[in-house]
Design an enzyme around this catalytic site. Structure first.
Site, short mmCIF file in Angstrom:
data_model
loop_
_atom_site.label_atom_id
_atom_site.label_comp_id
_atom_site.label_asym_id
_atom_site.label_seq_id
_atom_site.Cartn_x
_atom_site.Cartn_y
_atom_site.Cartn_z
N HIS A 37 0.84 -1.19 0.00
CA HIS A 37 0.00 0.00 0.00
C HIS A 37 0.88 1.25 0.00
O HIS A 37 2.09 1.16 0.23
CB HIS A 37 -0.92 0.01 1.24
CG HIS A 37 -0.14 0.08 2.51
ND1 HIS A 37 0.23 -1.05 3.20
CD2 HIS A 37 0.36 1.12 3.22
CE1 HIS A 37 0.92 -0.70 4.28
NE2 HIS A 37 1.01 0.62 4.31
N HIS A 122 5.60 5.98 -1.04
CA HIS A 122 6.25 4.75 -1.50
C HIS A 122 5.41 3.54 -1.10
O HIS A 122 4.48 3.65 -0.31
CB HIS A 122 7.65 4.62 -0.90
CG HIS A 122 7.62 4.45 0.59
ND1 HIS A 122 7.46 5.51 1.46
CD2 HIS A 122 7.68 3.33 1.37
CE1 HIS A 122 7.44 5.04 2.70
NE2 HIS A 122 7.56 3.73 2.67
#
Length: 179
Positions: A37, A122
């Site tokens: 995620h 990220h």
């Protein structure tokens, strides 16, 4: 006490593409498919009353749908040791930065002390638990750094709980918010 964060989930095809890259690096603890995620804000451990306040504040986050793309890979760490391997989010992405800022502000309004860290979007691919050979790590990054996903439509984000176990963190979607 609940350990909470907000995040964007990845579509199954993008997550599968990342999962196929998760090999070839001894010492890496690869994250499972359901744990991939993009974190928006990390709130840490908070009591249930404050968690309810946070959930309420997050309903005020607005913005409308937008797109992101994953681009490149890299490592977090210091001069002595890398500890996290990640896939990056193509930047600049003002809409994503605004959404992350609004999630952070929701935490502050709920009385949660937020870190002053600069937001670096990220997807965590692996944790490097042991000292990883820098040459192997550099070769892995070089071999995967051309990663570039198709556009990913973002029309919602989630509030997740995180439970730490011996085999790593387990995430559970607590609430979902439409943009």
């Amino acid at each position: 006490m609940l350990r909470l964060f907000t995040a964007l989930t990845l579509p199954p095809d993008v997550a599968e593409t990342l999962k196929r890259r998760q090999s070839g690096l001894p010492g890496a603890r690869w994250r499972p498919l359901d744990a991939l995620h993009v974190t928006l804000a990390f709130y840490g451990e908070i009591d249930e009353r404050r968690a309810d306040d946070l959930a309420s504040e997050l309903t005020r986050v607005t913005g409308g749908p937008f797109e992101i793309a994953l681009k490149g890979v890299g490592c977090f760490g210091d001069d002595h040791r890398s500890h996290t391997l990640w896939a990056g989010v193509e930047t600049p992405n003002e809409r994503l930065s605004v959404l992350a800022g609004r999630c952070k502000a929701a935490g502050e309004r709920a009385g949660i002390g937020m870190e002053a860290r600069t937001y670096k979007p990220h997807v965590t691919l692996a944790y490097l638990k042991t000292q990883t050979n820098p040459d192997r790590l550099g070769a892995w990054v070089s071999g995967h750094n051309l990663l570039h996903s198709p556009p990913i439509r973002i029309d919602r984000f989630g509030l997740y709980s995180s439970v730490l176990t011996d085999s790593g963190s387990h995430y559970e979607l607590e609430r979902e918010y439409l943009l």
